[in-house]
Design an enzyme around this catalytic site. Structure first.
Site, mmCIF file in Angstrom:
data_model
loop_
_atom_site.group_PDB
_atom_site.id
_atom_site.type_symbol
_atom_site.label_atom_id
_atom_site.label_comp_id
_atom_site.label_asym_id
_atom_site.label_seq_id
_atom_site.Cartn_x
_atom_site.Cartn_y
_atom_site.Cartn_z
ATOM 1 N N ASN A 105 57.294 50.157 -56.512
ATOM 2 C CA ASN A 105 56.724 48.837 -56.249
ATOM 3 C C ASN A 105 55.502 49.012 -55.347
ATOM 4 O O ASN A 105 55.443 49.931 -54.534
ATOM 5 C CB ASN A 105 57.757 47.970 -55.525
ATOM 6 C CG ASN A 105 57.231 46.591 -55.186
ATOM 7 O OD1 ASN A 105 56.677 45.897 -56.035
ATOM 8 N ND2 ASN A 105 57.380 46.180 -53.932
ATOM 9 N N THR A 106 54.543 48.127 -55.515
ATOM 10 C CA THR A 106 53.425 48.102 -54.576
ATOM 11 C C THR A 106 53.527 46.822 -53.754
ATOM 12 O O THR A 106 53.786 45.740 -54.288
ATOM 13 C CB THR A 106 52.066 48.226 -55.285
ATOM 14 O OG1 THR A 106 51.037 48.070 -54.315
ATOM 15 C CG2 THR A 106 51.879 47.205 -56.394
ATOM 16 N N HIS A 107 53.346 46.981 -52.431
ATOM 17 C CA HIS A 107 53.557 45.859 -51.507
ATOM 18 C C HIS A 107 52.350 45.731 -50.579
ATOM 19 O O HIS A 107 51.882 46.741 -50.038
ATOM 20 C CB HIS A 107 54.830 46.108 -50.689
ATOM 21 C CG HIS A 107 55.146 44.991 -49.754
ATOM 22 N ND1 HIS A 107 55.684 43.791 -50.178
ATOM 23 C CD2 HIS A 107 54.972 44.882 -48.414
ATOM 24 C CE1 HIS A 107 55.829 42.991 -49.135
ATOM 25 N NE2 HIS A 107 55.404 43.628 -48.046
ATOM 26 N N ASP A 149 64.819 50.025 -54.103
ATOM 27 C CA ASP A 149 66.285 50.066 -54.043
ATOM 28 C C ASP A 149 66.789 48.626 -54.100
ATOM 29 O O ASP A 149 66.024 47.726 -54.447
ATOM 30 C CB ASP A 149 66.766 50.841 -52.793
ATOM 31 C CG ASP A 149 66.355 50.156 -51.491
ATOM 32 O OD1 ASP A 149 65.874 48.993 -51.535
ATOM 33 O OD2 ASP A 149 66.518 50.771 -50.427
HETATM 34 C C1 GRF Z 1 49.730 42.612 -55.007
HETATM 35 O O1 GRF Z 1 49.129 42.500 -53.752
HETATM 36 C C2 GRF Z 1 51.158 43.049 -54.895
HETATM 37 O O2 GRF Z 1 51.385 43.980 -53.893
HETATM 38 C C3 GRF Z 1 51.829 41.747 -54.544
HETATM 39 O O3 GRF Z 1 51.204 40.806 -55.389
HETATM 40 C C4 GRF Z 1 49.884 41.246 -55.660
HETATM 41 C C5 GRF Z 1 49.753 41.312 -57.149
HETATM 42 O O4 GRF Z 1 48.419 41.334 -57.533
HETATM 43 N N1 GRF Z 1 53.254 41.807 -54.672
HETATM 44 P P1 GRF Z 1 47.999 41.516 -59.057
HETATM 45 O O5 GRF Z 1 48.859 40.556 -59.882
HETATM 46 O O6 GRF Z 1 48.252 42.939 -59.431
HETATM 47 O O7 GRF Z 1 46.559 41.149 -59.096
#
Ligand code: GRF
Length: 225
Positions: free
Chosen positions: A104-106, A138
């Site tokens: 996941n990216t946060h 997780d």
């Molecule tokens: C990103 O900042 C991600 O980390 C968060 O929502 C945003 C999604 O951006 N959960 P996008 O839809 O990829 O432009």
């Protein structure tokens, strides 16, 4: 197809777009895009380049368990090596998490500011430095082992939108970098430590393919992906 990604999205999908653009590198391919809602830009981006899409809405199921099960079936149909949650605004359930490795990216430096309003929360707290985190998923909310992080300074006059846009610029590059390295070199997880590449050996020394790289990344007390 090289290393196979299924990407999950809920919105604009600019992180997805960065992954789609990076498939030219040959390290990985996006084999499908899944969403928890219809009509979002993320699905349009996939459609534009002919990547198959699917939608699993929680509201179409009797409960979250059934949603989790259907989502796992949809993902499995595309045989991913890795699932990427890129702006997917749902907590993944146990079936999906048991079946696939998920990153996941946060948009914050975890463990600070987990949850859906990370940028707003960081601003409200008054931090001078925030950033983004790519982590394994997780069962908790943004609690999985950290793979990579990068800092972004908060500027005078920033609001949620300006700060989030600057974070996303960094986030897209970091996500592509991390997924590329995972695809090329495999990874191991020992406790909360994620290592990309084969431990104890030069990174590319004996790489003969993804299978081997994954199978031989076992560490005592760790899990192999
Ligand atoms: C990103 O900042 C991600 O980390 C968060 O929502 C945003 C999604 O951006 N959960 P996008 O839809 O990829 O432009």
């Amino acid at each position: 197809m090289s290393f196979r990604l299924v990407v999950l999205v809920s919105g604009s999908g600019t992180n997805l777009q960065a992954l789609l653009d990076a498939t030219a590198s040959g390290d990985f391919g996006v084999v499908a895009v899944g969403a928890d809602r219809h009509g979002i830009e993320g699905l349009t981006r996939a459609g534009r380049v002919g990547v198959p899409t699917f939608v699993e809405q929680v509201s179409d199921h009797a409960n979250r368990d059934e949603w989790d099960e259907s989502l796992a079936v949809q993902i499995a149909a595309h045989k991913p090596d890795l699932v990427v949650s890129a702006g997917f605004m749902k907590i993944l359930g146990p079936r999906v998490l048991a079946a696939f490795p998920v990153v996941n990216t946060h948009p914050a430096l975890l463990p600070a500011f987990p949850g859906a309003h990370a940028v707003r929360d960081a601003l409200a707290y008054g931090v001078r430095l925030t950033g983004c985190t790519v982590h394994l998923v997780d069962t908790g909310v943004d609690t999985g082992p950290v793979i990579a992080q990068e800092a972004v300074a908060v500027r005078e006059g920033d609001d949620e939108e300006t700060l989030h846009e600057r974070i996303k610029t960094v986030e897209r590059r970091l996500l592509v970098e991390v997924v590329g390295r995972m695809a090329r070199d495999g990874w191991t997880v020992t406790g909360r430590t994620v290592r990309i590449g084969r431990t104890g050996e030069p990174r590319d020394a004996s790489r003969t393919g993804r299978e081997e790289s994954f199978q031989q990344c076992q560490e005592p007390g760790g899990t192999t992906k």
